[in-house]
Design a protein around this motif. Structure first.
Motif, PDB file in Angstrom:
ATOM      1  N   ASP A 130      46.429  30.778  38.397  1.00 22.92           N
ATOM      2  CA  ASP A 130      45.606  30.405  37.246  1.00 22.92           C
ATOM      3  C   ASP A 130      44.754  31.583  36.783  1.00 22.92           C
ATOM      4  O   ASP A 130      44.589  31.816  35.585  1.00 22.92           O
ATOM      5  CB  ASP A 130      44.700  29.221  37.596  1.00 22.92           C
ATOM      6  CG  ASP A 130      45.465  27.914  37.687  1.00 22.92           C
ATOM      7  OD1 ASP A 130      46.605  27.859  37.187  1.00 22.92           O
ATOM      8  OD2 ASP A 130      44.926  26.954  38.265  1.00 22.92           O
ATOM      9  N   TYR A 131      44.205  32.328  37.746  1.00 24.36           N
ATOM     10  CA  TYR A 131      43.381  33.491  37.408  1.00 24.36           C
ATOM     11  C   TYR A 131      44.187  34.507  36.596  1.00 24.36           C
ATOM     12  O   TYR A 131      43.699  35.053  35.596  1.00 24.36           O
ATOM     13  CB  TYR A 131      42.849  34.137  38.685  1.00 24.36           C
ATOM     14  CG  TYR A 131      42.242  35.504  38.465  1.00 24.36           C
ATOM     15  CD1 TYR A 131      40.954  35.644  37.959  1.00 24.36           C
ATOM     16  CD2 TYR A 131      42.971  36.660  38.758  1.00 24.36           C
ATOM     17  CE1 TYR A 131      40.404  36.903  37.742  1.00 24.36           C
ATOM     18  CE2 TYR A 131      42.427  37.918  38.549  1.00 24.36           C
ATOM     19  CZ  TYR A 131      41.147  38.034  38.039  1.00 24.36           C
ATOM     20  OH  TYR A 131      40.617  39.279  37.822  1.00 24.36           O
ATOM     21  N   PHE A 132      45.415  34.774  37.009  1.00 25.02           N
ATOM     22  CA  PHE A 132      46.236  35.775  36.329  1.00 25.02           C
ATOM     23  C   PHE A 132      46.734  35.296  34.967  1.00 25.02           C
ATOM     24  O   PHE A 132      47.311  36.078  34.213  1.00 25.02           O
ATOM     25  CB  PHE A 132      47.415  36.185  37.215  1.00 25.02           C
ATOM     26  CG  PHE A 132      47.046  37.207  38.256  1.00 25.02           C
ATOM     27  CD1 PHE A 132      46.871  38.531  37.908  1.00 25.02           C
ATOM     28  CD2 PHE A 132      46.850  36.837  39.574  1.00 25.02           C
ATOM     29  CE1 PHE A 132      46.517  39.480  38.856  1.00 25.02           C
ATOM     30  CE2 PHE A 132      46.497  37.778  40.532  1.00 25.02           C
ATOM     31  CZ  PHE A 132      46.326  39.104  40.173  1.00 25.02           C
ATOM     32  N   ARG A 133      46.514  34.032  34.654  1.00 26.79           N
ATOM     33  CA  ARG A 133      46.889  33.517  33.336  1.00 26.79           C
ATOM     34  C   ARG A 133      45.720  33.520  32.357  1.00 26.79           C
ATOM     35  O   ARG A 133      45.885  33.159  31.198  1.00 26.79           O
ATOM     36  CB  ARG A 133      47.430  32.088  33.485  1.00 26.79           C
ATOM     37  CG  ARG A 133      48.789  32.031  34.176  1.00 26.79           C
ATOM     38  CD  ARG A 133      49.192  30.606  34.493  1.00 26.79           C
ATOM     39  NE  ARG A 133      50.544  30.555  35.046  1.00 26.79           N
ATOM     40  CZ  ARG A 133      51.054  29.510  35.698  1.00 26.79           C
ATOM     41  NH1 ARG A 133      50.305  28.419  35.879  1.00 26.79           N
ATOM     42  NH2 ARG A 133      52.288  29.547  36.165  1.00 26.79           N
ATOM     43  N   MET A 134      44.546  33.921  32.831  1.00 30.42           N
ATOM     44  CA  MET A 134      43.348  33.904  31.996  1.00 30.42           C
ATOM     45  C   MET A 134      42.995  35.309  31.517  1.00 30.42           C
ATOM     46  O   MET A 134      43.646  36.288  31.851  1.00 30.42           O
ATOM     47  CB  MET A 134      42.173  33.313  32.778  1.00 30.42           C
ATOM     48  CG  MET A 134      42.353  31.867  33.166  1.00 30.42           C
ATOM     49  SD  MET A 134      40.874  31.235  34.003  1.00 30.42           S
ATOM     50  CE  MET A 134      41.443  29.614  34.496  1.00 30.42           C
ATOM     51  N   GLY A 135      41.926  35.369  30.718  1.00 28.91           N
ATOM     52  CA  GLY A 135      41.420  36.638  30.213  1.00 28.91           C
ATOM     53  C   GLY A 135      39.913  36.579  30.064  1.00 28.91           C
ATOM     54  O   GLY A 135      39.250  35.645  30.528  1.00 28.91           O
ATOM     55  N   THR A 136      39.379  37.569  29.369  1.00 28.40           N
ATOM     56  CA  THR A 136      37.932  37.714  29.240  1.00 28.40           C
ATOM     57  C   THR A 136      37.265  36.477  28.655  1.00 28.40           C
ATOM     58  O   THR A 136      36.209  36.035  29.130  1.00 28.40           O
ATOM     59  CB  THR A 136      37.617  38.925  28.346  1.00 28.40           C
ATOM     60  OG1 THR A 136      38.173  40.099  28.942  1.00 28.40           O
ATOM     61  CG2 THR A 136      36.119  39.107  28.170  1.00 28.40           C
ATOM     62  N   TRP A 137      37.871  35.898  27.624  1.00 28.08           N
ATOM     63  CA  TRP A 137      37.182  34.855  26.857  1.00 28.08           C
ATOM     64  C   TRP A 137      37.237  33.482  27.514  1.00 28.08           C
ATOM     65  O   TRP A 137      36.744  32.505  26.957  1.00 28.08           O
ATOM     66  CB  TRP A 137      37.746  34.808  25.438  1.00 28.08           C
ATOM     67  CG  TRP A 137      37.816  36.175  24.848  1.00 28.08           C
ATOM     68  CD1 TRP A 137      38.922  36.819  24.388  1.00 28.08           C
ATOM     69  CD2 TRP A 137      36.731  37.105  24.683  1.00 28.08           C
ATOM     70  NE1 TRP A 137      38.606  38.082  23.947  1.00 28.08           N
ATOM     71  CE2 TRP A 137      37.268  38.282  24.120  1.00 28.08           C
ATOM     72  CE3 TRP A 137      35.363  37.050  24.967  1.00 28.08           C
ATOM     73  CZ2 TRP A 137      36.483  39.398  23.829  1.00 28.08           C
ATOM     74  CZ3 TRP A 137      34.579  38.162  24.685  1.00 28.08           C
ATOM     75  CH2 TRP A 137      35.135  39.312  24.121  1.00 28.08           C
TER      76      TRP A 137
END
Length: 251
Positions: A130-137
């Motif tokens: 899940d972390y690697f699918r997210m970004g800054t925003w």
């Protein structure tokens, strides 16, 4: 689902079936079209009855006067439905400090997504995935920064490992097929820390391959890309309501 196309080269005619044109450069300020090309792109859009998203790049301090000129051009020529996409928070600040009522879009150069193809080879827990699918925003504080400057749309790369649903209140534009992997001020086509346009013009794109991954990278100017043509299964469920297709490797 809104359909758009992105180019930094003024087309003779707009592609069929698009609802919006993205015109400009995201990653290299020296490849930004000049005012005449921008005005002709606006005319193309007006003739086709579609809006324009003026795409602006990451820039050097030496390029700030040009950035200020672009803000003035946008204020004078963009109208309801048009947008200004910023890839540098300095551009957003120029718009804010001028008190202009422009529809701002946050570019993918600022998205903070995890883009490397070797992510696919990592042994990850579901939480790590899940972390690697997210970004800054996706972070509460970062999202608040965008809301403070009136941004409700963010540009997204089509990650090989998938994309997490956007936080409530944001709409996403998904870019296909070229996902940015990394970008640098140090361009392989010229000396570092340059403060003037490139002479000669940008070199030809080339492919980078390594035994460490089966996914080739494509270098265009100061930016590397990977190609991912596969759409997410449920883009609307991720908060994506616009697809941006590239006519060529982005600038």
């Amino acid at each position: 689902m809104e359909q758009a196309c992105l180019t930094h080269l003024l087309p003779a005619d707009l592609p069929d079936g698009i609802d919006r044109l993205y015109f400009g450069a995201e990653f290299c300020c020296w490849r930004m079209p000049d005012d005449d090309a921008i005005l002709r792109a606006i005319d193309l859009c007006r003739g086709a009855g579609i809006p324009l998203t003026l795409v602006t790049p990451v820039f050097y301090p030496a390029w700030q006067k040009r950035a200020e000129q672009l803000v003035r051009l946008a204020a004078e020529n963009l109208r309801e439905g048009d947008e200004l996409l910023f890839s540098d928070l300095g551009m957003a600040e120029l718009v804010r400090s001028a008190g202009l009522d422009l529809a701002l879009v946050c570019g993918r150069a600022l998205s903070g997504q995890k883009r490397g193809p070797r992510i696919l080879d990592l042994e990850l827990t579901e939480q790590q995935r899940d972390y690697f699918r997210m970004g800054t925003w996706y972070g509460r504080t970062s999202a608040a920064v965008l809301r403070e400057i009136g941004v409700a749309r963010v540009e997204l790369d089509n990650l090989l490992q998938g994309i997490a649903p956007l936080p409530e209140g944001f709409s996403g534009s998904l870019h296909l097929p070229w996902a940015m992997v990394t970008s640098s001020r140090n361009c392989p086509f010229r000396e570092p820390r340059h403060d003037r346009p490139c002479t000669p013009a940008c070199g030809a794109a080339f492919t980078l391959e390594t035994p460490q991954t089966r996914t080739p990278l494509y270098q265009a100017g100061n930016t590397q890309f990977l190609r991912n043509d596969r759409m997410p299964d449920d883009p609307a469920g991720l908060g994506i309501d616009r697809i941006v297709r590239h006519l060529h490797l982005p600038a």
